[in-house]
Design a protein around this motif. Structure first.
Motif, PDB file in Angstrom:
ATOM      1  N   GLU A 130       0.909  -1.214   0.058  1.00  0.00           N
ATOM      2  CA  GLU A 130       0.076   0.065   0.016  1.00  0.00           C
ATOM      3  C   GLU A 130       0.990   1.275   0.233  1.00  0.00           C
ATOM      4  OE1 GLU A 130      -2.771   2.660   0.024  1.00  0.00           O
ATOM      5  OE2 GLU A 130      -3.127   0.494  -0.290  1.00  0.00           O
TER       6      GLU A 130
ATOM      7  N   THR B 153      -0.421   4.418  -0.766  1.00  0.00           N
ATOM      8  CA  THR B 153      -1.062   5.961  -0.251  1.00  0.00           C
ATOM      9  C   THR B 153      -1.151   6.157   1.199  1.00  0.00           C
ATOM     10  OG1 THR B 153      -2.782   5.578  -1.900  1.00  0.00           O
ATOM     11  CG2 THR B 153      -3.248   7.128   0.120  1.00  0.00           C
TER      12      THR B 153
ATOM     13  N   GLN C  41      -3.384  10.923  -2.071  1.00  0.00           N
ATOM     14  CA  GLN C  41      -3.508  10.049  -3.188  1.00  0.00           C
ATOM     15  C   GLN C  41      -2.305  10.580  -4.263  1.00  0.00           C
ATOM     16  OE1 GLN C  41      -7.412   9.928  -5.238  1.00  0.00           O
ATOM     17  NE2 GLN C  41      -6.653   8.395  -6.722  1.00  0.00           N
ATOM     18  N   ASP C  42      -2.150  11.616  -4.331  1.00  0.00           N
ATOM     19  CA  ASP C  42      -1.109  12.418  -5.261  1.00  0.00           C
ATOM     20  C   ASP C  42       0.392  11.933  -4.812  1.00  0.00           C
ATOM     21  OD1 ASP C  42      -2.886  13.245  -7.246  1.00  0.00           O
ATOM     22  OD2 ASP C  42      -2.538  15.273  -6.246  1.00  0.00           O
TER      23      ASP C  42
ATOM     24  N   GLY D 110       0.706   9.424  -3.010  1.00  0.00           N
ATOM     25  CA  GLY D 110       0.805   7.955  -3.105  1.00  0.00           C
ATOM     26  C   GLY D 110       1.489   7.539  -4.711  1.00  0.00           C
ATOM     27  N   SER D 111       0.871   8.441  -5.537  1.00  0.00           N
ATOM     28  CA  SER D 111       1.357   8.106  -6.836  1.00  0.00           C
ATOM     29  C   SER D 111       2.726   8.272  -7.000  1.00  0.00           C
ATOM     30  CB  SER D 111       0.632   8.976  -8.109  1.00  0.00           C
ATOM     31  OG  SER D 111      -0.641   8.503  -7.804  1.00  0.00           O
TER      32      SER D 111
END
Length: 185
Positions: free
Chosen positions: A4, A6, A17-18, A20-21
């Motif tokens: 994981e 994020t 979320q960004d 995490g990317s």
């Protein structure tokens, strides 16, 4: 591996979320840098021939800088709230390229192969910079700095492979072994 990426929190102004990317993209970058550092040491230990000392001594500063780059990437991942996986098992499991294929060889042969390693790494890095530019300018800045240094390292390598007419002896080679062979003909 199903990790994981994020984070539960990240730097102010960046959505989790960004972040995490970016963390996921940086993980592949960390693998590439760790692999490059080990490959450079492998070449350093296994060069022979009349250009031995020049190549042997040229590589250690590259090793040191690449290790610093890996540290910078891992610390950026941590700052974004992620985990930097730097173990050999994770690297081998997740990498998308084959292991360096030249053993003990002439210094120039190694440089021919190393030129291809740098080309692949730089192409991937330029694509990554384009992707993160839209999400995180701090990470983009970090990667641009690394691009500058890695391009210089490839220039050092290519200087040994360039003919007086300005052509690379490894032009057209698509594998490390082929590049190594072409460089010493």
């Amino acid at each position: 591996m199903g990790i994981e990426v994020t984070p539960h929190y990240t730097v102010p102004g960046l959505a989790a979320q960004d972040a995490g990317s970016v963390i996921e993209l940086l993980q592949q970058r960390l693998h590439a840098l760790n692999d490059l550092h080990l490959t450079l040491k492998h070449v350093h230990w296994n060069v022979v021939g009349p250009h031995f000392i020049a190549v042997h001594e040229m590589l250690d500063p590259q090793v040191d800088r690449v290790r610093d780059m890996a540290d910078d990437v891992a610390e950026r991942m941590a700052a974004l709230g992620g985990v930097a996986y730097g173990t050999p098992g994770v690297l081998v499991e997740q990498r998308t390229w084959k292991d360096y294929s030249v053993g003990r060889a002439d210094a120039i042969a190694h440089l021919g192969a190393l030129n291809l390693v740098y080309t692949g790494l730089l192409e991937d890095l330029r694509a990554l910079i384009k992707t993160v530019a839209e999400i995180d300018p701090v990470t983009e800045d970090l990667l641009i700095e690394q691009l500058r240094d890695l391009e210089q390292f490839q220039w050092f390598v290519r200087a040994h492979l360039e003919t007086a007419s300005g052509n690379l002896t490894t032009a057209g080679a698509t594998t490390e072994i082929e590049a190594a062979r072409q460089s010493v003909q």
